[in-house]
Design a protein around this motif. Structure first.
Motif, PDB file in Angstrom:
ATOM      1  N   LEU A  48       0.825  -1.211   0.000  1.00 50.72           N
ATOM      2  CA  LEU A  48       0.000   0.000   0.000  1.00 50.72           C
ATOM      3  C   LEU A  48       0.860   1.263   0.000  1.00 50.72           C
ATOM      4  CD1 LEU A  48      -2.811  -1.111   2.476  1.00 50.72           C
ATOM      5  CD2 LEU A  48      -2.813  -1.158  -0.024  1.00 50.72           C
ATOM      6  N   LEU A  49       1.970   1.241   0.739  1.00 45.59           N
ATOM      7  CA  LEU A  49       2.864   2.401   0.721  1.00 45.59           C
ATOM      8  C   LEU A  49       3.468   2.600  -0.664  1.00 45.59           C
ATOM      9  CD1 LEU A  49       4.719   2.002   4.150  1.00 45.59           C
ATOM     10  CD2 LEU A  49       3.060   3.760   3.521  1.00 45.59           C
ATOM     11  N   GLY A  50       3.837   1.497  -1.309  1.00 48.79           N
ATOM     12  CA  GLY A  50       4.388   1.605  -2.661  1.00 48.79           C
ATOM     13  C   GLY A  50       3.381   2.158  -3.640  1.00 48.79           C
ATOM     14  N   VAL A  51       2.130   1.733  -3.523  1.00 44.35           N
ATOM     15  CA  VAL A  51       1.076   2.234  -4.411  1.00 44.35           C
ATOM     16  C   VAL A  51       0.827   3.717  -4.158  1.00 44.35           C
ATOM     17  CG1 VAL A  51      -1.367   2.044  -5.004  1.00 44.35           C
ATOM     18  CG2 VAL A  51      -0.001  -0.024  -4.693  1.00 44.35           C
ATOM     19  N   VAL A  52       0.877   4.139  -2.891  1.00 45.05           N
ATOM     20  CA  VAL A  52       0.736   5.565  -2.579  1.00 45.05           C
ATOM     21  C   VAL A  52       1.857   6.358  -3.243  1.00 45.05           C
ATOM     22  CG1 VAL A  52       0.856   7.284  -0.732  1.00 45.05           C
ATOM     23  CG2 VAL A  52      -0.550   5.240  -0.438  1.00 45.05           C
ATOM     24  N   GLY A  53       3.076   5.825  -3.182  1.00 43.86           N
ATOM     25  CA  GLY A  53       4.206   6.498  -3.826  1.00 43.86           C
ATOM     26  C   GLY A  53       4.023   6.611  -5.321  1.00 43.86           C
ATOM     27  N   MET A  54       3.544   5.540  -5.955  1.00 50.25           N
ATOM     28  CA  MET A  54       3.320   5.570  -7.395  1.00 50.25           C
ATOM     29  C   MET A  54       2.181   6.524  -7.752  1.00 50.25           C
ATOM     30  SD  MET A  54       4.069   1.649  -8.708  1.00 50.25           S
ATOM     31  CE  MET A  54       3.309   0.750  -7.354  1.00 50.25           C
ATOM     32  N   SER A  55       1.160   6.573  -6.908  1.00 49.64           N
ATOM     33  CA  SER A  55       0.050   7.512  -7.148  1.00 49.64           C
ATOM     34  C   SER A  55       0.517   8.956  -7.044  1.00 49.64           C
ATOM     35  CB  SER A  55      -1.078   7.248  -6.148  1.00 49.64           C
ATOM     36  OG  SER A  55      -1.596   5.941  -6.295  1.00 49.64           O
ATOM     37  N   ALA A 110      12.335 -19.101   5.897  1.00 49.20           N
ATOM     38  CA  ALA A 110      11.585 -18.065   5.178  1.00 49.20           C
ATOM     39  C   ALA A 110      11.072 -16.986   6.103  1.00 49.20           C
ATOM     40  CB  ALA A 110      10.402 -18.697   4.443  1.00 49.20           C
ATOM     41  N   GLU A 111      11.127 -17.252   7.438  1.00 44.44           N
ATOM     42  CA  GLU A 111      10.661 -16.232   8.369  1.00 44.44           C
ATOM     43  C   GLU A 111      11.711 -15.159   8.623  1.00 44.44           C
ATOM     44  OE1 GLU A 111      10.304 -19.399   8.774  1.00 44.44           O
ATOM     45  OE2 GLU A 111       8.150 -19.729   8.912  1.00 44.44           O
ATOM     46  N   ALA A 112      12.864 -15.257   7.971  1.00 43.15           N
ATOM     47  CA  ALA A 112      13.901 -14.242   8.132  1.00 43.15           C
ATOM     48  C   ALA A 112      13.364 -12.898   7.689  1.00 43.15           C
ATOM     49  CB  ALA A 112      15.129 -14.615   7.307  1.00 43.15           C
ATOM     50  N   PRO A 113      13.867 -11.783   8.278  1.00 52.44           N
ATOM     51  CA  PRO A 113      13.355 -10.464   7.904  1.00 52.44           C
ATOM     52  C   PRO A 113      13.497 -10.219   6.414  1.00 52.44           C
ATOM     53  CG  PRO A 113      14.768 -10.336   9.846  1.00 52.44           C
ATOM     54  CD  PRO A 113      14.910 -11.719   9.306  1.00 52.44           C
ATOM     55  N   PRO A 114      12.496  -9.642   5.778  1.00 54.83           N
ATOM     56  CA  PRO A 114      12.572  -9.358   4.348  1.00 54.83           C
ATOM     57  C   PRO A 114      13.753  -8.452   4.021  1.00 54.83           C
ATOM     58  CG  PRO A 114      10.342  -8.987   5.186  1.00 54.83           C
ATOM     59  CD  PRO A 114      11.238  -9.182   6.364  1.00 54.83           C
ATOM     60  N   ILE A 115      14.292  -8.624   2.841  1.00 54.11           N
ATOM     61  CA  ILE A 115      15.399  -7.781   2.414  1.00 54.11           C
ATOM     62  C   ILE A 115      14.919  -6.350   2.241  1.00 54.11           C
ATOM     63  CG2 ILE A 115      16.634  -9.621   1.239  1.00 54.11           C
ATOM     64  CD1 ILE A 115      15.409  -8.572  -1.369  1.00 54.11           C
ATOM     65  N   ARG A 116      15.814  -5.403   2.404  1.00 58.84           N
ATOM     66  CA  ARG A 116      15.507  -3.995   2.160  1.00 58.84           C
ATOM     67  C   ARG A 116      15.887  -3.687   0.721  1.00 58.84           C
ATOM     68  NH1 ARG A 116      14.395  -0.548   6.071  1.00 58.84           N
ATOM     69  NH2 ARG A 116      15.315   1.165   4.920  1.00 58.84           N
ATOM     70  N   LEU A 117      14.878  -3.458  -0.093  1.00 57.37           N
ATOM     71  CA  LEU A 117      15.135  -3.258  -1.514  1.00 57.37           C
ATOM     72  C   LEU A 117      15.823  -1.935  -1.787  1.00 57.37           C
ATOM     73  CD1 LEU A 117      11.894  -4.606  -3.194  1.00 57.37           C
ATOM     74  CD2 LEU A 117      14.102  -5.730  -2.964  1.00 57.37           C
ATOM     75  N   GLY A 118      15.414  -0.892  -1.104  1.00 55.63           N
ATOM     76  CA  GLY A 118      15.977   0.425  -1.392  1.00 55.63           C
ATOM     77  C   GLY A 118      15.713   1.377  -0.250  1.00 55.63           C
ATOM     78  N   ARG A 119      15.255   2.578  -0.561  1.00 56.16           N
ATOM     79  CA  ARG A 119      15.043   3.601   0.464  1.00 56.16           C
ATOM     80  C   ARG A 119      13.733   3.419   1.206  1.00 56.16           C
ATOM     81  NH1 ARG A 119      18.549   7.831  -0.068  1.00 56.16           N
ATOM     82  NH2 ARG A 119      19.834   7.840  -1.934  1.00 56.16           N
ATOM     83  N   GLY A 120      12.892   2.527   0.771  1.00 58.67           N
ATOM     84  CA  GLY A 120      11.593   2.318   1.390  1.00 58.67           C
ATOM     85  C   GLY A 120      10.538   2.194   0.308  1.00 58.67           C
ATOM     86  N   PRO A 121       9.409   1.505   0.590  1.00 57.70           N
ATOM     87  CA  PRO A 121       8.407   1.282  -0.451  1.00 57.70           C
ATOM     88  C   PRO A 121       7.799   2.564  -1.008  1.00 57.70           C
ATOM     89  CG  PRO A 121       7.567   0.646   1.717  1.00 57.70           C
ATOM     90  CD  PRO A 121       9.039   0.888   1.872  1.00 57.70           C
ATOM     91  N   LEU A 122       7.626   3.580  -0.165  1.00 59.07           N
ATOM     92  CA  LEU A 122       7.027   4.831  -0.624  1.00 59.07           C
ATOM     93  C   LEU A 122       7.922   5.522  -1.655  1.00 59.07           C
ATOM     94  CD1 LEU A 122       4.494   6.633   0.007  1.00 59.07           C
ATOM     95  CD2 LEU A 122       5.990   7.948   1.509  1.00 59.07           C
ATOM     96  N   VAL A 123       9.206   5.651  -1.317  1.00 60.55           N
ATOM     97  CA  VAL A 123      10.161   6.319  -2.222  1.00 60.55           C
ATOM     98  C   VAL A 123      10.406   5.470  -3.462  1.00 60.55           C
ATOM     99  CG1 VAL A 123      12.518   7.187  -2.450  1.00 60.55           C
ATOM    100  CG2 VAL A 123      11.247   7.566  -0.327  1.00 60.55           C
ATOM    101  N   ASP A 124      10.574   4.155  -3.259  1.00 64.90           N
ATOM    102  CA  ASP A 124      10.804   3.275  -4.404  1.00 64.90           C
ATOM    103  C   ASP A 124       9.640   3.337  -5.382  1.00 64.90           C
ATOM    104  OD1 ASP A 124      13.212   2.524  -3.371  1.00 64.90           O
ATOM    105  OD2 ASP A 124      12.558   0.558  -2.663  1.00 64.90           O
ATOM    106  N   GLY A 125       8.401   3.303  -4.856  1.00 66.71           N
ATOM    107  CA  GLY A 125       7.236   3.383  -5.731  1.00 66.71           C
ATOM    108  C   GLY A 125       7.179   4.689  -6.496  1.00 66.71           C
ATOM    109  N   PHE A 126       7.499   5.781  -5.820  1.00 66.96           N
ATOM    110  CA  PHE A 126       7.496   7.089  -6.476  1.00 66.96           C
ATOM    111  C   PHE A 126       8.508   7.126  -7.624  1.00 66.96           C
ATOM    112  CE2 PHE A 126       8.995  11.456  -6.941  1.00 66.96           C
ATOM    113  CZ  PHE A 126       7.800  12.152  -7.066  1.00 66.96           C
ATOM    114  N   LEU A 127       9.725   6.615  -7.375  1.00 70.79           N
ATOM    115  CA  LEU A 127      10.770   6.654  -8.391  1.00 70.79           C
ATOM    116  C   LEU A 127      10.453   5.742  -9.571  1.00 70.79           C
ATOM    117  CD1 LEU A 127      13.947   6.700  -6.106  1.00 70.79           C
ATOM    118  CD2 LEU A 127      12.943   8.602  -7.380  1.00 70.79           C
ATOM    119  N   VAL A 128       9.861   4.579  -9.284  1.00 71.50           N
ATOM    120  CA  VAL A 128       9.499   3.662 -10.369  1.00 71.50           C
ATOM    121  C   VAL A 128       8.477   4.313 -11.296  1.00 71.50           C
ATOM    122  CG1 VAL A 128       8.250   1.522 -10.886  1.00 71.50           C
ATOM    123  CG2 VAL A 128      10.068   1.522  -9.176  1.00 71.50           C
ATOM    124  N   GLN A 129       7.437   4.901 -10.728  1.00 72.04           N
ATOM    125  CA  GLN A 129       6.387   5.499 -11.561  1.00 72.04           C
ATOM    126  C   GLN A 129       6.861   6.779 -12.241  1.00 72.04           C
ATOM    127  OE1 GLN A 129       3.930   4.212 -12.699  1.00 72.04           O
ATOM    128  NE2 GLN A 129       2.112   5.496 -12.842  1.00 72.04           N
TER     129      GLN A 129
END
Length: 214
Positions: A48-55, A110-129
């Protein structure tokens, strides 16, 4: 005599736009692929944060279109290519980072903490869009024919923006939540490596779409 009611947008044009936008929204592209990868790597909240960033990036594009995006693209094509290539390289870096994480030993669960893709889902989504070639195509080629020059531009942009962001929000969320659900189902030890590899491949594919379409 009563004043004739003038709608802010032509209903027939708007209906045609909604049909075209629905097809574009559900078609897999960089944004939808990023949503899947984001959901697989980070979970539902990050989707949802990524979608907000893309929006938010879509709102930036609509603002640019209102200021004459077509003329800017014609006058400064290299600047837009540079933005697109910078976005492609950033998404490719995220994909490579995820593939590198897939090299960890299979004994980790598989319960290990998810990898950090970048600066955060909000910023990553914004930059992708912001670097999405689908967005440039939309605002320079798809949207203009639906604009009615005989009516005020601002209300038309507002209604087009509401439809675009609404449809994108639904479809990108669905893609992302599907990725998150898939990640929750597969919880056996060592499977996280496969998810990290899948995330990396999705992001590299999105980067390729951004770069090749420009």
């Amino acid at each position: 005599m009563p004043t004739e009611l003038v709608l802010p947008i032509d209903p027939e044009r708007y209906a045609a736009f909604l049909a075209v936008m629905a097809v574009m929204a559900v078609t897999p592209g960089p944004a939808n692929l990023f949503s899947v990868a984001n959901g697989m790597a980070r979970g539902k909240r990050a989707v949802l944060l990524g979608v907000v960033g893309m929006s938010a990036a879509t709102l930036v594009w609509f603002s640019a279109a209102a200021l004459g995006l077509g003329a800017l693209v014609t006058a400064f094509p290299d600047a837009f290519r540079l933005i697109a290539w910078a976005g492609a390289l950033y998404v490719a870096w995220l994909g490579a980072k995820s593939l590198w994480a897939a090299r960890r030993p299979a004994t980790e669960t598989a319960e290990a903490p998810p990898i950090r893709l970048g600066r955060g889902p909000l910023v990553d989504g914004f930059l992708v869009q912001l670097s999405n070639p689908k967005a440039v195509l939309f605002f320079t080629a798809v949207l203009p024919p639906f604009m009615d020059p005989a009516r005020p531009a601002a209300p038309q942009f507002a209604l087009f923006a509401a439809a675009t962001i609404g449809m994108d929000f639904v479809t990108m969320s669905a893609y992302g939540l599907g990725g998150a659900a898939l990640a929750r189902v597969m919880t056996r030890p060592g499977v996280r490596r496969g998810f990290d590899a899948a995330v990396g491949i999705l992001l590299l594919t999105a980067a390729a779409l951004i770069g090749l379409r420009h």
